[in-house]
Design a protein around this motif. Structure first.
Motif, PDB file in Angstrom:
ATOM      1  N   SER A  32       0.846  -1.193   0.000  1.00 11.54           N
ATOM      2  CA  SER A  32       0.000   0.000   0.000  1.00 11.54           C
ATOM      3  C   SER A  32       0.877   1.237   0.000  1.00 11.54           C
ATOM      4  O   SER A  32       1.724   1.394   0.877  1.00 11.54           O
ATOM      5  CB  SER A  32      -0.889  -0.025   1.246  1.00 11.54           C
ATOM      6  N   TYR A  54      -0.177   4.656  -0.053  1.00 16.31           N
ATOM      7  CA  TYR A  54      -0.673   5.739   0.812  1.00 16.31           C
ATOM      8  C   TYR A  54      -1.691   5.267   1.851  1.00 16.31           C
ATOM      9  O   TYR A  54      -2.370   6.065   2.464  1.00 16.31           O
ATOM     10  CB  TYR A  54      -1.269   6.866  -0.047  1.00 16.31           C
ATOM     11  N   HIS A  81      -4.495   3.265   1.468  1.00 18.94           N
ATOM     12  CA  HIS A  81      -5.868   2.892   1.120  1.00 18.94           C
ATOM     13  C   HIS A  81      -6.016   1.384   0.889  1.00 18.94           C
ATOM     14  O   HIS A  81      -7.033   0.787   1.272  1.00 18.94           O
ATOM     15  CB  HIS A  81      -6.323   3.686  -0.111  1.00 18.94           C
ATOM     16  N   THR A  82      -5.014   0.784   0.296  1.00 22.77           N
ATOM     17  CA  THR A  82      -5.041  -0.669   0.136  1.00 22.77           C
ATOM     18  C   THR A  82      -4.901  -1.339   1.499  1.00 22.77           C
ATOM     19  O   THR A  82      -5.572  -2.334   1.802  1.00 22.77           O
ATOM     20  CB  THR A  82      -3.898  -1.120  -0.801  1.00 22.77           C
ATOM     21  N   ASN A 140      -5.969  -0.136   4.231  1.00 22.56           N
ATOM     22  CA  ASN A 140      -7.260   0.008   4.909  1.00 22.56           C
ATOM     23  C   ASN A 140      -8.214  -1.109   4.494  1.00 22.56           C
ATOM     24  O   ASN A 140      -8.900  -1.705   5.333  1.00 22.56           O
ATOM     25  CB  ASN A 140      -7.849   1.379   4.584  1.00 22.56           C
ATOM     26  N   THR A 190      -1.631  -2.409  -4.672  1.00 26.95           N
ATOM     27  CA  THR A 190      -1.936  -1.325  -5.582  1.00 26.95           C
ATOM     28  C   THR A 190      -1.274  -1.581  -6.936  1.00 26.95           C
ATOM     29  O   THR A 190      -0.306  -2.335  -7.039  1.00 26.95           O
ATOM     30  CB  THR A 190      -1.459   0.012  -4.984  1.00 26.95           C
ATOM     31  N   ASN A 234      -5.904  -2.420  -6.171  1.00 31.03           N
ATOM     32  CA  ASN A 234      -6.212  -0.991  -6.127  1.00 31.03           C
ATOM     33  C   ASN A 234      -5.588  -0.353  -7.354  1.00 31.03           C
ATOM     34  O   ASN A 234      -4.578  -0.837  -7.894  1.00 31.03           O
ATOM     35  CB  ASN A 234      -5.656  -0.360  -4.833  1.00 31.03           C
ATOM     36  N   SER A 261      -5.916   3.881  -9.193  1.00 37.44           N
ATOM     37  CA  SER A 261      -6.722   5.099  -9.271  1.00 37.44           C
ATOM     38  C   SER A 261      -7.283   5.333 -10.660  1.00 37.44           C
ATOM     39  O   SER A 261      -8.283   6.025 -10.821  1.00 37.44           O
ATOM     40  CB  SER A 261      -5.886   6.303  -8.834  1.00 37.44           C
ATOM     41  N   VAL A 265     -10.452  -1.892  -5.648  1.00 42.23           N
ATOM     42  CA  VAL A 265     -10.542  -0.581  -5.003  1.00 42.23           C
ATOM     43  C   VAL A 265     -10.075   0.450  -6.019  1.00 42.23           C
ATOM     44  O   VAL A 265      -9.056   0.237  -6.688  1.00 42.23           O
ATOM     45  CB  VAL A 265      -9.638  -0.530  -3.748  1.00 42.23           C
ATOM     46  N   SER A 287      -8.784   3.983  -5.878  1.00 45.31           N
ATOM     47  CA  SER A 287      -8.225   5.012  -4.990  1.00 45.31           C
ATOM     48  C   SER A 287      -8.452   4.664  -3.522  1.00 45.31           C
ATOM     49  O   SER A 287      -7.516   4.475  -2.762  1.00 45.31           O
ATOM     50  CB  SER A 287      -8.771   6.402  -5.307  1.00 45.31           C
ATOM     51  N   SER A 288      -9.707   4.652  -3.087  1.00 46.75           N
ATOM     52  CA  SER A 288      -9.977   4.243  -1.712  1.00 46.75           C
ATOM     53  C   SER A 288     -11.277   3.451  -1.695  1.00 46.75           C
ATOM     54  O   SER A 288     -12.109   3.587  -2.593  1.00 46.75           O
ATOM     55  CB  SER A 288     -10.064   5.446  -0.770  1.00 46.75           C
ATOM     56  N   LEU A 289     -11.408   2.639  -0.659  1.00 41.01           N
ATOM     57  CA  LEU A 289     -12.578   1.764  -0.583  1.00 41.01           C
ATOM     58  C   LEU A 289     -13.845   2.611  -0.415  1.00 41.01           C
ATOM     59  O   LEU A 289     -13.910   3.475   0.460  1.00 41.01           O
ATOM     60  CB  LEU A 289     -12.427   0.814   0.606  1.00 41.01           C
TER      61      LEU A 289
END
Ligand code: FEO
Length: 402
Positions: A262, A264, A266-267, A269, A313, A345, A347, A375, A377-379
């Motif tokens: 991950s 940043y 988000h993954t 998370n 990601t 993930n 974006s 995902v 960007s974010s979930l």
């Protein structure tokens, strides 16, 4: 000054610990050090089993000289030509010019490639089942190709029922003054490192390990003397059972290893939420951040756990670097028979899930379960149901297998 350990009335350990080594084989961290084991038997003739890494050469030379007590060395048995054991063969041959070097033909060929000194007239070539007597002791030789290199052979002492097992049954971790596995709580304190050692060093060659285990099953064994870590003189069955599991790619634990990459968070998370949902369902979970934990630890636990979740990601239109490295490592170690689920993930163009699947699907017995979670960007809140469904699928599969 010598530092040796007595094993039997006429055998001592003349190896050494190394706690300065950062990376074993240049890749595996050894925070607790490692031992290089060599064994000396003082029979009517003297016989030394293997040498050590050059890092501990001087300790080893002192130990051998002390052990011999002024006697000549008659035989040096070479089990394995990897330099962590073989680097000081030439030095021993030069220090003890009367010593015969006991080896097989593959070892003979490697000796000539590793060392400039011509040792050909010193060699005593053996093959499977050959015997060698040093007086009271009679030894026989057991070929163990690919455990861990093709030339590997074990030696069995028929007299005292000692198996010199080469790399098999070793572990990372220095001996710290002990020599027998029963002097420590091996299964509690050392099993994780023994697994990490086995899976990363020999894990690829489960079939060959099984073949040697079948051969060894016919032997009465009082002592197992590996090239690294402790000597076994009792309670060996539990460790042997682990080798049977590891070499057959049988998980030890019904549970989930989640490894995530991950950039940043988000993954990460998404991986954490899945872990929470699995835990809610009573599933045992272990998590690793592939950017923090070296692959060797995660490979080891991938051999331990039945279900694996990889979350990564997309990066440079591929799989994030540390996850790609981990999956490459896992595939090169030939892991088999695992249930796998994927989270990706990305974006703008998420492809890591497909690429991770491509890397893993060639592994024998791999089964993908649940729907891949993508995902962007974010979930999104709306995706929690996807993670619930994935957790349900994994939990149900684990329950079904119990
Ligand atoms: Fe410990 Fe394969 O050498």
């Amino acid at each position: 000054m010598h530092c040796t350990k007595r094993i039997t009335d006429d055998m001592i350990w003349v190896g050494a610990d190394d706690r300065r080594l950062a990376l074993f084989e240049g890749v595996y961290g050894v925070p607790d050090g490692v031992s290089y084991n060599s064994y000396l038997i003082l029979d009517e003739q003297t016989i030394l089993f293997d040498t050590v890494d050059k890092a501990v050469a001087h300790n080893f030379f002192d130990n051998v000289a002390y052990g011999l007590g002024g006697r000549k060395l008659d035989y040096l048995v070479i089990s394995h030509m990897e330099p962590d054991h073989a680097a000081t063969i030439e030095d021993i041959a030069l220090r003890y010019p009367e010593a015969k070097i006991v080896c097989n033909v593959k070892i003979r060929d490697m000796l000539a490639r590793f060392f400039p000194t011509d040792l050909s007239d010193r060699l005593h070539i053996v093959k499977e089942g050959d015997t060698l007597s040093t007086g009271r002791h009679e030894f026989t030789f057991v070929m163990a190709p690919m455990v861990h290199w093709p030339e590997v052979m074990m030696t069995y002492d028929k007299t005292d029922k000692i198996l010199f097992s080469a790399d098999a049954f070793g572990s990372f971790g220095a001996l710290n003054g002990r020599i027998f596995a029963d002097e420590v709580d091996f299964m509690a304190e050392y099993l994780d490192e023994a697994r990490r050692y086995y899976t990363n060093i020999v894990g690829k060659y489960g079939t060959q390990v099984q073949a040697v285990l079948r051969k060894a099953a016919g032997l009465e064994i009082n002592y197992v003397c590996p090239l690294h870590s402790f000597v076994w003189r009792r309670d060996f069955d539990g460790f042997l059972a682990k080798y049977l599991q590891w070499s057959s790619y049988t998980p030890e634990v019904k549970g989930v290893l989640i490894a995530y990459a991950s950039v940043y968070g988000h993954t990460e998370n998404a991986a954490n939420i899945l872990a929470a949902k699995l835990s809610d369902r009573g599933v045992r979970v272990k998590m690793y951040d592939t950017s923090v934990t070296p692959s060797s630890y995660i490979v080891s636990d991938a051999f331990k756990y039945s279900h694996l979740v990889f979350a990564a990601t997309t990066y440079n239109a591929g799989v994030f670097i540390t996850m790609e490295q981990l999956l490459s490592d896992i595939t090169h170690h030939n892991l088999q028979n695992r249930k796998v689920a994927l989270i990706e993930n990305g974006s703008w163009a998420p492809v890591s899930g497909k690429l991770m699947r491509d890397m893993l699907e060639g592994l024998k017995g791999t089964e993908f379960i649940g729907e891949k979670v993508t995902v962007k960007s974010s979930l999104a809140e709306s995706q929690l149901a996807e993670l619930d469904a994935l957790a349900d699928a994994i939990a149900a599969d684990i329950s079904a297998g119990e």
